[in-house]
Design a protein around this motif. Structure first.
Motif, PDB file in Angstrom:
ATOM      1  N   GLY A  23       0.744  -1.246   0.000  1.00  0.00           N
ATOM      2  CA  GLY A  23       0.000   0.000   0.000  1.00  0.00           C
ATOM      3  C   GLY A  23       0.778   1.302   0.000  1.00  0.00           C
ATOM      4  O   GLY A  23       0.183   2.374   0.015  1.00  0.00           O
ATOM      5  N   TYR A  24       2.106   1.239  -0.010  1.00  0.00           N
ATOM      6  CA  TYR A  24       2.902   2.465  -0.034  1.00  0.00           C
ATOM      7  C   TYR A  24       2.943   3.022  -1.453  1.00  0.00           C
ATOM      8  O   TYR A  24       3.143   2.285  -2.418  1.00  0.00           O
ATOM      9  CB  TYR A  24       4.331   2.203   0.448  1.00  0.00           C
ATOM     10  CG  TYR A  24       4.400   1.912   1.922  1.00  0.00           C
ATOM     11  CD1 TYR A  24       4.517   2.950   2.839  1.00  0.00           C
ATOM     12  CD2 TYR A  24       4.327   0.609   2.386  1.00  0.00           C
ATOM     13  CE1 TYR A  24       4.565   2.692   4.197  1.00  0.00           C
ATOM     14  CE2 TYR A  24       4.374   0.342   3.747  1.00  0.00           C
ATOM     15  CZ  TYR A  24       4.491   1.389   4.644  1.00  0.00           C
ATOM     16  OH  TYR A  24       4.526   1.130   5.988  1.00  0.00           O
ATOM     17  N   GLY A  25       2.766   4.340  -1.561  1.00  0.00           N
ATOM     18  CA  GLY A  25       2.863   4.978  -2.862  1.00  0.00           C
ATOM     19  C   GLY A  25       4.286   4.878  -3.386  1.00  0.00           C
ATOM     20  O   GLY A  25       5.244   4.945  -2.620  1.00  0.00           O
ATOM     21  N   GLN A  26       4.416   4.689  -4.691  1.00  0.00           N
ATOM     22  CA  GLN A  26       5.753   4.702  -5.292  1.00  0.00           C
ATOM     23  C   GLN A  26       5.749   5.634  -6.492  1.00  0.00           C
ATOM     24  O   GLN A  26       4.790   5.703  -7.242  1.00  0.00           O
ATOM     25  CB  GLN A  26       6.251   3.304  -5.629  1.00  0.00           C
ATOM     26  CG  GLN A  26       5.395   2.468  -6.509  1.00  0.00           C
ATOM     27  CD  GLN A  26       5.927   1.053  -6.645  1.00  0.00           C
ATOM     28  OE1 GLN A  26       6.725   0.577  -5.835  1.00  0.00           O
ATOM     29  NE2 GLN A  26       5.497   0.369  -7.658  1.00  0.00           N
ATOM     30  N   PHE A  27       6.854   6.327  -6.626  1.00  0.00           N
ATOM     31  CA  PHE A  27       6.994   7.396  -7.614  1.00  0.00           C
ATOM     32  C   PHE A  27       8.311   7.183  -8.341  1.00  0.00           C
ATOM     33  O   PHE A  27       9.335   6.946  -7.711  1.00  0.00           O
ATOM     34  CB  PHE A  27       6.978   8.736  -6.864  1.00  0.00           C
ATOM     35  CG  PHE A  27       7.104   9.945  -7.732  1.00  0.00           C
ATOM     36  CD1 PHE A  27       6.128  10.271  -8.656  1.00  0.00           C
ATOM     37  CD2 PHE A  27       8.195  10.791  -7.594  1.00  0.00           C
ATOM     38  CE1 PHE A  27       6.233  11.410  -9.428  1.00  0.00           C
ATOM     39  CE2 PHE A  27       8.307  11.936  -8.362  1.00  0.00           C
ATOM     40  CZ  PHE A  27       7.315  12.237  -9.291  1.00  0.00           C
ATOM     41  N   SER A  28       8.276   7.264  -9.659  1.00  0.00           N
ATOM     42  CA  SER A  28       9.485   7.053 -10.445  1.00  0.00           C
ATOM     43  C   SER A  28      10.024   8.365 -10.981  1.00  0.00           C
ATOM     44  O   SER A  28       9.276   9.204 -11.495  1.00  0.00           O
ATOM     45  CB  SER A  28       9.213   6.115 -11.621  1.00  0.00           C
ATOM     46  OG  SER A  28       8.903   4.831 -11.138  1.00  0.00           O
ATOM     47  N   ILE A  29      11.329   8.512 -10.858  1.00  0.00           N
ATOM     48  CA  ILE A  29      12.044   9.642 -11.434  1.00  0.00           C
ATOM     49  C   ILE A  29      13.119   9.027 -12.316  1.00  0.00           C
ATOM     50  O   ILE A  29      14.095   8.464 -11.809  1.00  0.00           O
ATOM     51  CB  ILE A  29      12.662  10.537 -10.350  1.00  0.00           C
ATOM     52  CG1 ILE A  29      11.552  11.042  -9.434  1.00  0.00           C
ATOM     53  CG2 ILE A  29      13.427  11.680 -10.978  1.00  0.00           C
ATOM     54  CD1 ILE A  29      12.041  11.689  -8.179  1.00  0.00           C
ATOM     55  N   SER A  71      12.974   4.440  -8.584  1.00  0.00           N
ATOM     56  CA  SER A  71      11.666   4.409  -7.934  1.00  0.00           C
ATOM     57  C   SER A  71      11.857   4.758  -6.462  1.00  0.00           C
ATOM     58  O   SER A  71      12.728   4.211  -5.794  1.00  0.00           O
ATOM     59  CB  SER A  71      11.057   3.007  -8.080  1.00  0.00           C
ATOM     60  OG  SER A  71       9.790   2.979  -7.470  1.00  0.00           O
ATOM     61  N   VAL A  72      11.044   5.690  -5.973  1.00  0.00           N
ATOM     62  CA  VAL A  72      11.111   6.091  -4.569  1.00  0.00           C
ATOM     63  C   VAL A  72       9.726   5.976  -3.954  1.00  0.00           C
ATOM     64  O   VAL A  72       8.718   6.087  -4.648  1.00  0.00           O
ATOM     65  CB  VAL A  72      11.640   7.535  -4.390  1.00  0.00           C
ATOM     66  CG1 VAL A  72      13.076   7.659  -4.835  1.00  0.00           C
ATOM     67  CG2 VAL A  72      10.766   8.537  -5.110  1.00  0.00           C
ATOM     68  N   ARG A  73       9.691   5.752  -2.663  1.00  0.00           N
ATOM     69  CA  ARG A  73       8.413   5.734  -1.960  1.00  0.00           C
ATOM     70  C   ARG A  73       7.901   7.169  -1.887  1.00  0.00           C
ATOM     71  O   ARG A  73       8.656   8.100  -1.601  1.00  0.00           O
ATOM     72  CB  ARG A  73       8.574   5.167  -0.554  1.00  0.00           C
ATOM     73  CG  ARG A  73       9.024   3.711  -0.514  1.00  0.00           C
ATOM     74  CD  ARG A  73       7.821   2.784  -0.588  1.00  0.00           C
ATOM     75  NE  ARG A  73       8.204   1.401  -0.727  1.00  0.00           N
ATOM     76  CZ  ARG A  73       8.185   0.513   0.253  1.00  0.00           C
ATOM     77  NH1 ARG A  73       7.833   0.875   1.467  1.00  0.00           N
ATOM     78  NH2 ARG A  73       8.507  -0.737   0.021  1.00  0.00           N
ATOM     79  N   ALA A  74       6.626   7.324  -2.144  1.00  0.00           N
ATOM     80  CA  ALA A  74       6.028   8.663  -2.202  1.00  0.00           C
ATOM     81  C   ALA A  74       6.189   9.425  -0.891  1.00  0.00           C
ATOM     82  O   ALA A  74       6.488  10.622  -0.901  1.00  0.00           O
ATOM     83  CB  ALA A  74       4.552   8.555  -2.587  1.00  0.00           C
ATOM     84  N   HIS A  75       6.021   8.755   0.236  1.00  0.00           N
ATOM     85  CA  HIS A  75       6.130   9.465   1.510  1.00  0.00           C
ATOM     86  C   HIS A  75       7.571   9.912   1.780  1.00  0.00           C
ATOM     87  O   HIS A  75       7.800  10.952   2.373  1.00  0.00           O
ATOM     88  CB  HIS A  75       5.575   8.622   2.669  1.00  0.00           C
ATOM     89  CG  HIS A  75       6.334   7.374   2.976  1.00  0.00           C
ATOM     90  ND1 HIS A  75       6.308   6.269   2.160  1.00  0.00           N
ATOM     91  CD2 HIS A  75       7.140   7.058   4.020  1.00  0.00           C
ATOM     92  CE1 HIS A  75       7.062   5.320   2.695  1.00  0.00           C
ATOM     93  NE2 HIS A  75       7.588   5.776   3.825  1.00  0.00           N
ATOM     94  N   ARG A  76       8.544   9.144   1.299  1.00  0.00           N
ATOM     95  CA  ARG A  76       9.947   9.550   1.453  1.00  0.00           C
ATOM     96  C   ARG A  76      10.255  10.750   0.547  1.00  0.00           C
ATOM     97  O   ARG A  76      10.994  11.641   0.921  1.00  0.00           O
ATOM     98  CB  ARG A  76      10.876   8.367   1.166  1.00  0.00           C
ATOM     99  CG  ARG A  76      10.789   7.287   2.239  1.00  0.00           C
ATOM    100  CD  ARG A  76      11.718   6.116   1.966  1.00  0.00           C
ATOM    101  NE  ARG A  76      13.121   6.477   1.974  1.00  0.00           N
ATOM    102  CZ  ARG A  76      13.887   6.543   3.063  1.00  0.00           C
ATOM    103  NH1 ARG A  76      13.385   6.274   4.251  1.00  0.00           N
ATOM    104  NH2 ARG A  76      15.160   6.870   2.968  1.00  0.00           N
ATOM    105  N   PHE A  77       9.667  10.740  -0.645  1.00  0.00           N
ATOM    106  CA  PHE A  77       9.871  11.854  -1.580  1.00  0.00           C
ATOM    107  C   PHE A  77       9.324  13.153  -0.990  1.00  0.00           C
ATOM    108  O   PHE A  77      10.025  14.162  -0.940  1.00  0.00           O
ATOM    109  CB  PHE A  77       9.198  11.544  -2.925  1.00  0.00           C
ATOM    110  CG  PHE A  77       9.408  12.609  -3.962  1.00  0.00           C
ATOM    111  CD1 PHE A  77      10.532  12.602  -4.754  1.00  0.00           C
ATOM    112  CD2 PHE A  77       8.476  13.628  -4.146  1.00  0.00           C
ATOM    113  CE1 PHE A  77      10.739  13.595  -5.718  1.00  0.00           C
ATOM    114  CE2 PHE A  77       8.664  14.613  -5.089  1.00  0.00           C
ATOM    115  CZ  PHE A  77       9.801  14.601  -5.886  1.00  0.00           C
ATOM    116  N   ILE A  78       8.069  13.134  -0.512  1.00  0.00           N
ATOM    117  CA  ILE A  78       7.468  14.352   0.023  1.00  0.00           C
ATOM    118  C   ILE A  78       8.216  14.823   1.264  1.00  0.00           C
ATOM    119  O   ILE A  78       8.406  16.025   1.475  1.00  0.00           O
ATOM    120  CB  ILE A  78       5.946  14.198   0.300  1.00  0.00           C
ATOM    121  CG1 ILE A  78       5.283  15.539   0.620  1.00  0.00           C
ATOM    122  CG2 ILE A  78       5.661  13.233   1.419  1.00  0.00           C
ATOM    123  CD1 ILE A  78       5.208  16.487  -0.518  1.00  0.00           C
TER     124      ILE A  78
END
Length: 156
Positions: free
Chosen positions: A34-40, A44-51
């Motif tokens: 259920g953790y958001g993941q975001f690609s740059i 790939s990074v977890r969304a909560h770590r990115f924010i």
């Protein structure tokens, strides 16, 4: 890592932002838990770590970002805090989230609590046995045996 304004704008487009008291739900790709993941690019990074990193700065090595709200897809930076793995485990234990899921809450459960109670009630050795119950409920006879012997579903 340095992020571009384009990366940050793309990130924000994937969140439903509500008031600061509510969770901001990640709307794009998520991990199996259920953790958001975001690609740059290829990363790939977890969304909560990115924010957290774009809001508060780089995350020190060996640290985790904890969700105070216990919602893995939340990206509201006011719900996040820096901690160690030990802090995260202690938080999980304190909130009684450390145990295994049981019964129908368990991923992949094929039976409900009601069905398990029916199985135990219907079971009559030699007349209404494991094989017959297994066929009726669409599970393996060993599953029925484990239910009857309370090796599984022992919480009910």
């Amino acid at each position: 890592m340095n992020y571009t304004e384009k990366d940050i704008a793309r990130f924000w487009s994937k969140i439903i932002k509500k008031s600061n008291q509510e969770c901001w739900e990640w709307q794009a790709s998520k991990t199996h838990n259920g953790y958001g993941q975001f690609s740059i690019g290829r990363i790939s990074v977890r969304a909560h770590r990115f924010i957290y990193s774009i809001t508060f700065g780089e995350i020190p090595e060996g640290n985790v970002i904890m969700h105070c709200c216990d919602n893995p897809c939340c990206c509201n930076y006011s719900h996040l805090k820096l901690g160690t793995i030990q802090d995260n485990v202690a938080d999980r234990v304190a909130k009684n989230r450390s145990g295994r899921l049981s019964g129908e809450k368990q991923n992949g459960a094929k039976l409900t609590t009601e069905q398990v109670l029916e199985i135990r009630q219907k079971h009559i050795p030699g007349k209404y046995g494991y094989v017959k119950l297994a066929k009726e409920y669409g599970v393996h006879d060993e599953t029925i045996r484990s239910i009857i012997l309370r090796k599984t579903w022992s919480h009910i």
